[in-house]
Scaffold this active site. Structure first.
Site, PDB file in Angstrom:
ATOM      1  N   CYS A  43     -18.789  33.603  26.989  1.00  0.00           N
ATOM      2  CA  CYS A  43     -19.029  32.304  26.328  1.00  0.00           C
ATOM      3  C   CYS A  43     -20.390  31.705  26.668  1.00  0.00           C
ATOM      4  O   CYS A  43     -20.863  30.805  25.977  1.00  0.00           O
ATOM      5  CB  CYS A  43     -17.922  31.318  26.692  1.00  0.00           C
ATOM      6  SG  CYS A  43     -16.294  31.932  26.258  1.00  0.00           S
ATOM      7  N   HIS A  90     -20.143  23.932  26.195  1.00  0.00           N
ATOM      8  CA  HIS A  90     -19.214  24.921  25.641  1.00  0.00           C
ATOM      9  C   HIS A  90     -17.887  24.228  25.323  1.00  0.00           C
ATOM     10  O   HIS A  90     -17.351  23.467  26.125  1.00  0.00           O
ATOM     11  CB  HIS A  90     -19.008  26.060  26.643  1.00  0.00           C
ATOM     12  CG  HIS A  90     -17.959  27.022  26.211  1.00  0.00           C
ATOM     13  ND1 HIS A  90     -17.847  27.471  24.915  1.00  0.00           N
ATOM     14  CD2 HIS A  90     -16.943  27.612  26.904  1.00  0.00           C
ATOM     15  CE1 HIS A  90     -16.829  28.304  24.828  1.00  0.00           C
ATOM     16  NE2 HIS A  90     -16.260  28.399  26.011  1.00  0.00           N
ATOM     17  N   ASN A 117     -11.876  27.073  20.473  1.00  0.00           N
ATOM     18  CA  ASN A 117     -12.880  27.685  21.356  1.00  0.00           C
ATOM     19  C   ASN A 117     -13.491  28.882  20.624  1.00  0.00           C
ATOM     20  O   ASN A 117     -12.828  29.893  20.422  1.00  0.00           O
ATOM     21  CB  ASN A 117     -12.190  28.111  22.661  1.00  0.00           C
ATOM     22  CG  ASN A 117     -13.123  28.802  23.634  1.00  0.00           C
ATOM     23  OD1 ASN A 117     -14.243  29.183  23.275  1.00  0.00           O
ATOM     24  ND2 ASN A 117     -12.668  28.984  24.850  1.00  0.00           N
TER      25      ASN A 117
HETATM   26  O1  UT7 Z   1     -13.944  29.950  26.934  1.00  0.00           O
HETATM   27  C1  UT7 Z   1     -13.271  30.759  27.872  1.00  0.00           C
HETATM   28  C2  UT7 Z   1     -12.822  29.955  28.994  1.00  0.00           C
HETATM   29  N1  UT7 Z   1     -11.503  29.421  28.780  1.00  0.00           N
HETATM   30  C3  UT7 Z   1     -11.203  28.163  29.128  1.00  0.00           C
HETATM   31  O2  UT7 Z   1     -12.065  27.412  29.465  1.00  0.00           O
HETATM   32  C4  UT7 Z   1      -9.758  27.707  29.190  1.00  0.00           C
HETATM   33  C5  UT7 Z   1      -9.528  26.863  30.426  1.00  0.00           C
HETATM   34  N2  UT7 Z   1      -8.140  26.463  30.601  1.00  0.00           N
HETATM   35  C6  UT7 Z   1      -7.535  25.576  29.808  1.00  0.00           C
HETATM   36  O3  UT7 Z   1      -8.148  25.054  28.888  1.00  0.00           O
HETATM   37  C7  UT7 Z   1      -6.122  25.163  30.122  1.00  0.00           C
HETATM   38  O4  UT7 Z   1      -5.739  25.670  31.396  1.00  0.00           O
HETATM   39  C8  UT7 Z   1      -5.080  25.648  29.068  1.00  0.00           C
HETATM   40  C9  UT7 Z   1      -5.262  24.860  27.776  1.00  0.00           C
HETATM   41  C10 UT7 Z   1      -5.275  27.132  28.798  1.00  0.00           C
HETATM   42  C11 UT7 Z   1      -3.657  25.385  29.560  1.00  0.00           C
HETATM   43  O5  UT7 Z   1      -3.493  24.015  29.882  1.00  0.00           O
HETATM   44  P1  UT7 Z   1      -2.775  23.618  31.257  1.00  0.00           P
HETATM   45  O6  UT7 Z   1      -2.718  22.157  31.298  1.00  0.00           O
HETATM   46  O7  UT7 Z   1      -3.514  24.311  32.364  1.00  0.00           O
HETATM   47  O8  UT7 Z   1      -1.317  24.179  31.043  1.00  0.00           O
HETATM   48  P2  UT7 Z   1      -0.526  25.302  31.862  1.00  0.00           P
HETATM   49  O9  UT7 Z   1      -1.111  26.646  31.601  1.00  0.00           O
HETATM   50  O10 UT7 Z   1      -0.356  24.871  33.279  1.00  0.00           O
HETATM   51  O11 UT7 Z   1       0.880  25.225  31.171  1.00  0.00           O
HETATM   52  C12 UT7 Z   1       1.717  24.065  31.336  1.00  0.00           C
HETATM   53  C13 UT7 Z   1       3.014  24.341  30.609  1.00  0.00           C
HETATM   54  C14 UT7 Z   1       3.660  25.670  30.983  1.00  0.00           C
HETATM   55  O12 UT7 Z   1       5.057  25.466  31.008  1.00  0.00           O
HETATM   56  P3  UT7 Z   1       5.842  25.285  32.418  1.00  0.00           P
HETATM   57  O13 UT7 Z   1       5.539  26.521  33.202  1.00  0.00           O
HETATM   58  O14 UT7 Z   1       5.237  24.047  33.024  1.00  0.00           O
HETATM   59  O15 UT7 Z   1       7.250  25.133  31.976  1.00  0.00           O
HETATM   60  C15 UT7 Z   1       3.303  26.571  29.831  1.00  0.00           C
HETATM   61  O16 UT7 Z   1       4.259  27.592  29.651  1.00  0.00           O
HETATM   62  O17 UT7 Z   1       2.779  24.400  29.195  1.00  0.00           O
HETATM   63  C16 UT7 Z   1       3.345  25.613  28.669  1.00  0.00           C
HETATM   64  N3  UT7 Z   1       2.540  26.035  27.531  1.00  0.00           N
HETATM   65  C17 UT7 Z   1       2.757  25.596  26.287  1.00  0.00           C
HETATM   66  N4  UT7 Z   1       3.693  24.768  25.806  1.00  0.00           N
HETATM   67  C18 UT7 Z   1       3.656  24.517  24.478  1.00  0.00           C
HETATM   68  C19 UT7 Z   1       1.464  26.862  27.513  1.00  0.00           C
HETATM   69  N5  UT7 Z   1       1.012  26.975  26.275  1.00  0.00           N
HETATM   70  C20 UT7 Z   1       1.787  26.201  25.487  1.00  0.00           C
HETATM   71  C21 UT7 Z   1       1.801  25.909  24.123  1.00  0.00           C
HETATM   72  N6  UT7 Z   1       2.750  25.064  23.647  1.00  0.00           N
HETATM   73  N7  UT7 Z   1       0.903  26.429  23.255  1.00  0.00           N
END
Ligand code: UT7
Length: 317
Positions: free
Chosen positions: A108, A242, A272
């Protein structure tokens, strides 16, 4: 160097958050609150090289040049359907240029790496007009049955033409090998001699880890560049960051104690788009008349590697 032209191209297909509700256990509210994304542009019938060529032609026209005036092409790209020839080579053919062309893969952060190479090329006197393109289709790297990945990405291409100039330019590039957090591995063709295990599968990302690293590394790069150039955070008209997650941009704005008016965003309707996000946003700012001569812009990106790239550019178009 100075940026003398910008262009962008989006795929025609728009996928709103509601579309994912039809086949995944997710909802619009989760996606918007956690990422800031409401819809993304996704490749369907287009080839990535067509979008890249469209963005390039627009940037060259905007610069008041023709393809024959371009004497080097650098394309930032992580994947496309061709392993070889390079995407920059396909762009060269599509726009009718005849210069040398090369691809860069710095994930990226790739656009900022490519821009820095263009600056070197111009400083060394080896080129007058360099086309820098970032074209990406990350939607083809992720598993569309994994709700934690497929909702995040979109496709697109952004381009700039860079020429000799006396505007201010400061840059900082870093690479730290940390493969376990974010990778995408494709199995190559088998041979009768391969005895090793060869993993293959969709892109893997530890979202939380990448989120933290992104905020810390971008903030560090921004501070270093501001210190180096003797500028205050408020001296920068726009921080073109980004676009991975609106919350990452908000965290950086908060750390700099600046309001969000300095932080234009396109993640809400593009998702993204990997290294294309910065030039897509830059073109949008330029074409909407928001950039004035003398404005200072700070671009910063992070990505798989980890790689980070940041630069301060003075708008002297
Ligand atoms: O450009 C490349 C670099 N990439 C990035 O910069 C991405 C950086 N990371 C992020 O933007 C965030 O970490 C994410 C958007 C990917 C995830 O957000 P988060 O607040 O860190 O959520 P999480 O991964 O901790 O997930 C929280 C909960 C989980 O459920 P439990 O385990 O708490 O029950 C996930 O299973 O949200 C759940 N979850 C979803 N729920 C509904 C994950 N994806 C989804 C979804 N819909 N699409």
């Amino acid at each position: 160097m100075r940026i003398v032209g910008t262009g962008r191209a989006h795929p025609a297909k728009i996928v709103p958050n509601s579309e994912f509700e039809k086949f995944l256990d997710t909802n619009d509210e989760w996606i918007r609150e956690r990422t800031g994304i409401t819809e993304r542009r996704v490749i369907s019938s287009e080839q990535l090289e067509e979008l890249a060529a469209e963005a390039s032609v627009k940037a060259i026209e905007d610069a008041g040049l023709t393809a024959k005036d371009i004497d080097y092409i650098i394309c930032s790209n992580v994947v496309n359907e061709y392993i070889t020839p390079s995407l920059s080579c396909l762009i060269q053919g599509a726009i009718g240029a005849s210069c040398a062309a090369v691809d860069v893969n710095a994930a990226c952060s790739g656009f900022i790496y490519a821009l820095d190479m263009a600056d070197d090329r111009i400083k060394s006197g080896k080129a007058k007009n360099v086309l820098v393109v970032a074209a990406e289709e990350p939607t083809r790297m992720v598993d569309w049955s994994d709700r934690s990945m497929c909702v995040l990405f979109g496709d697109g291409a952004g381009a700039v033409v860079v020429a000799e100039g006396d505007g201010e330019y400061h840059s900082r590039l870093t690479t730290t090998c940390k493969v376990d957090c974010l990778h995408y591995v494709r199995r190559l063709e088998p041979t009768p001699h391969i005895t090793k295990d060869e993993p293959s599968g969709p892109m893997y990302m530890n979202g939380k880890e990448v989120f933290k690293t992104a905020v810390l590394s971008s903030s560090r790069d921004i501070k270093q560049l501001l210190d180096e150039s003797g500028l205050k955070p408020s001296d920068i008209k726009y921080y073109v960051l980004h676009q991975a997650n609106l919350r990452i941009v908000e965290a950086i704005a908060n750390w700099l104690k600046l309001d969000m008016s300095h932080f234009p965003c396109n993640v809400n309707y593009c998702g993204n788009t990997s290294s294309a996000s910065v030039p897509l946003l830059l073109d949008e700012l330029a074409r909407s008349g928001k950039l004035k001569r003398g404005d200072k812009i700070l671009m910063s990106a992070f990505g798989a590697g980890f790689t980070t790239g940041a630069c301060i550019v003075e708008w002297v178009k």
